[in-house]
Write a protein that holds these residues in place. Structure first.
Motif, PDB file in Angstrom:
ATOM      1  N   LEU A 160       0.830  -1.209   0.000  1.00  0.00           N
ATOM      2  CA  LEU A 160       0.000   0.000   0.000  1.00  0.00           C
ATOM      3  C   LEU A 160       0.865   1.260   0.000  1.00  0.00           C
ATOM      4  O   LEU A 160       0.547   2.239  -0.682  1.00  0.00           O
ATOM      5  N   LEU A 161       1.956   1.233   0.734  1.00  0.00           N
ATOM      6  CA  LEU A 161       2.861   2.378   0.757  1.00  0.00           C
ATOM      7  C   LEU A 161       3.486   2.599  -0.622  1.00  0.00           C
ATOM      8  O   LEU A 161       3.557   3.728  -1.110  1.00  0.00           O
ATOM      9  N   PHE A 162       3.908   1.523  -1.275  1.00  0.00           N
ATOM     10  CA  PHE A 162       4.514   1.620  -2.610  1.00  0.00           C
ATOM     11  C   PHE A 162       3.519   2.188  -3.616  1.00  0.00           C
ATOM     12  O   PHE A 162       3.849   3.105  -4.378  1.00  0.00           O
ATOM     13  N   ILE A 163       2.296   1.664  -3.629  1.00  0.00           N
ATOM     14  CA  ILE A 163       1.304   2.133  -4.601  1.00  0.00           C
ATOM     15  C   ILE A 163       0.899   3.571  -4.304  1.00  0.00           C
ATOM     16  O   ILE A 163       0.583   4.337  -5.216  1.00  0.00           O
ATOM     17  N   THR A 164       0.947   3.963  -3.030  1.00  0.00           N
ATOM     18  CA  THR A 164       0.688   5.356  -2.667  1.00  0.00           C
ATOM     19  C   THR A 164       1.740   6.271  -3.274  1.00  0.00           C
ATOM     20  O   THR A 164       1.414   7.315  -3.848  1.00  0.00           O
ATOM     21  N   VAL A 165       3.000   5.882  -3.167  1.00  0.00           N
ATOM     22  CA  VAL A 165       4.087   6.682  -3.741  1.00  0.00           C
ATOM     23  C   VAL A 165       3.945   6.768  -5.260  1.00  0.00           C
ATOM     24  O   VAL A 165       4.149   7.830  -5.858  1.00  0.00           O
ATOM     25  N   VAL A 166       3.564   5.666  -5.896  1.00  0.00           N
ATOM     26  CA  VAL A 166       3.362   5.662  -7.348  1.00  0.00           C
ATOM     27  C   VAL A 166       2.276   6.671  -7.730  1.00  0.00           C
ATOM     28  O   VAL A 166       2.462   7.484  -8.647  1.00  0.00           O
ATOM     29  N   PHE A 167       1.154   6.639  -7.032  1.00  0.00           N
ATOM     30  CA  PHE A 167       0.073   7.562  -7.374  1.00  0.00           C
ATOM     31  C   PHE A 167       0.397   9.000  -6.993  1.00  0.00           C
ATOM     32  O   PHE A 167      -0.058   9.930  -7.668  1.00  0.00           O
ATOM     33  N   LEU A 168       1.169   9.213  -5.951  1.00  0.00           N
ATOM     34  CA  LEU A 168       1.617  10.573  -5.647  1.00  0.00           C
ATOM     35  C   LEU A 168       2.474  11.117  -6.783  1.00  0.00           C
ATOM     36  O   LEU A 168       2.355  12.285  -7.170  1.00  0.00           O
ATOM     37  N   ALA A 169       3.353  10.276  -7.326  1.00  0.00           N
ATOM     38  CA  ALA A 169       4.184  10.685  -8.463  1.00  0.00           C
ATOM     39  C   ALA A 169       3.316  10.977  -9.691  1.00  0.00           C
ATOM     40  O   ALA A 169       3.546  11.960 -10.407  1.00  0.00           O
ATOM     41  N   ILE A 170       2.309  10.148  -9.927  1.00  0.00           N
ATOM     42  CA  ILE A 170       1.412  10.366 -11.062  1.00  0.00           C
ATOM     43  C   ILE A 170       0.674  11.693 -10.913  1.00  0.00           C
ATOM     44  O   ILE A 170       0.592  12.480 -11.854  1.00  0.00           O
ATOM     45  N   ILE A 171       0.149  11.946  -9.716  1.00  0.00           N
ATOM     46  CA  ILE A 171      -0.599  13.189  -9.476  1.00  0.00           C
ATOM     47  C   ILE A 171       0.301  14.405  -9.648  1.00  0.00           C
ATOM     48  O   ILE A 171      -0.108  15.433 -10.184  1.00  0.00           O
ATOM     49  N   LYS A 172       1.545  14.281  -9.223  1.00  0.00           N
ATOM     50  CA  LYS A 172       2.447  15.431  -9.263  1.00  0.00           C
ATOM     51  C   LYS A 172       3.021  15.675 -10.666  1.00  0.00           C
ATOM     52  O   LYS A 172       3.101  16.812 -11.106  1.00  0.00           O
ATOM     53  N   TRP A 173       3.436  14.621 -11.374  1.00  0.00           N
ATOM     54  CA  TRP A 173       4.201  14.808 -12.599  1.00  0.00           C
ATOM     55  C   TRP A 173       3.390  14.794 -13.886  1.00  0.00           C
ATOM     56  O   TRP A 173       3.758  15.474 -14.835  1.00  0.00           O
ATOM     57  N   LEU A 174       2.316  14.035 -13.968  1.00  0.00           N
ATOM     58  CA  LEU A 174       1.573  13.983 -15.230  1.00  0.00           C
ATOM     59  C   LEU A 174       0.988  15.324 -15.647  1.00  0.00           C
ATOM     60  O   LEU A 174       1.095  15.698 -16.818  1.00  0.00           O
ATOM     61  N   PRO A 175       0.388  16.091 -14.745  1.00  0.00           N
ATOM     62  CA  PRO A 175      -0.111  17.412 -15.177  1.00  0.00           C
ATOM     63  C   PRO A 175       1.007  18.358 -15.624  1.00  0.00           C
ATOM     64  O   PRO A 175       0.793  19.191 -16.485  1.00  0.00           O
ATOM     65  N   LYS A 176       2.196  18.197 -15.091  1.00  0.00           N
ATOM     66  CA  LYS A 176       3.309  19.079 -15.445  1.00  0.00           C
ATOM     67  C   LYS A 176       3.783  18.830 -16.874  1.00  0.00           C
ATOM     68  O   LYS A 176       4.318  19.724 -17.508  1.00  0.00           O
ATOM     69  N   ILE A 177       3.600  17.601 -17.375  1.00  0.00           N
ATOM     70  CA  ILE A 177       4.029  17.335 -18.759  1.00  0.00           C
ATOM     71  C   ILE A 177       2.853  17.406 -19.736  1.00  0.00           C
ATOM     72  O   ILE A 177       2.991  17.030 -20.885  1.00  0.00           O
ATOM     73  N   GLY A 178       1.719  17.888 -19.254  1.00  0.00           N
ATOM     74  CA  GLY A 178       0.580  18.155 -20.135  1.00  0.00           C
ATOM     75  C   GLY A 178      -0.428  17.040 -20.264  1.00  0.00           C
ATOM     76  O   GLY A 178      -1.312  17.122 -21.100  1.00  0.00           O
ATOM     77  N   ILE A 179      -0.342  15.997 -19.457  1.00  0.00           N
ATOM     78  CA  ILE A 179      -1.310  14.903 -19.518  1.00  0.00           C
ATOM     79  C   ILE A 179      -2.424  15.210 -18.511  1.00  0.00           C
ATOM     80  O   ILE A 179      -2.171  15.395 -17.329  1.00  0.00           O
TER      81      ILE A 179
END
Length: 182
Positions: A160-179
């Motif tokens: 659960l901790l690992f998947i949380t970190v994955v989704f935190l990265a998705i939330i933070k980085w995908l909008p920055k590259i225009g997705i």
């Protein structure tokens, strides 16, 4: 956020020292996760992250109740199905609370076309189940023994901790590259 992490690490360390054995789905861990969920929302944590831990909590409660039923000779597919339906119904009750109904504003709170909280519940539940199955596989291949103390608790928590970190990265980085997430 840093203080929450510090308190979580401290609380986890205290629990590890005080616990004599780890049950299949540790009730202390279950209650600790449940108590922290509302606090996470109040602190502004995204609903996808809260949902991941809620999904894990729900699967944990289902497993905990199934173990209790097994110890008290309550057997049969009907009772186990009823167990799952009760917890999923309770989860749906929390999900559709009128004061903060996510369905009303789903377009403001979605990720990949789905409500963030619901997506998190699904991802968290699947992660918890997969980590439990992986633990059973490891234990079976190791002569019926865990590789290290508290492995049965560490593996679902770590997943659960690992998947949380994955989704935190998705939330933070995908909008920055225009997705766009929704």
């Amino acid at each position: 956020m840093k203080k929450i992490l510090q308190y979580s690490v401290f609380f986890s360390a205290v629990l590890l020292v005080l616990m004599a054995t780890a049950e299949a789905v540790c009730p202390v861990c279950t209650i600790a996760i449940g108590a922290g969920l509302e606090g996470m929302r109040m602190l502004g944590v995204k609903d996808i992250i809260t949902g991941i831990w809620t999904g894990g909590l729900t699967v944990s409660l289902i497993g905990w109740t199934a173990n209790y039923m097994k110890k008290h000779n309550v057997r049969g597919w009907f009772w186990y199905l009823l167990n799952v339906l009760v917890y999923v119904s309770l989860l749906a009750g929390v999900y559709f609370v009128p004061a903060d109904n996510p369905i009303v504003k789903w377009w403001d709170n979605c990720m990949w076309g789905m409500d963030q909280f619901l997506l998190g519940i699904i991802v968290g539940a699947l992660t918890f189940i997969l980590m439990e199955l992986w633990y059973v596989h490891i234990k079976k291949n190791n002569g019926g023994h865990a590789l290290f103390p508290f492995q049965k608790v560490v593996m679902p928590f770590g997943g659960l901790l690992f998947i949380t970190v994955v989704f935190l990265a998705i939330i933070k980085w995908l909008p920055k590259i225009g997705i766009v997430l929704c």
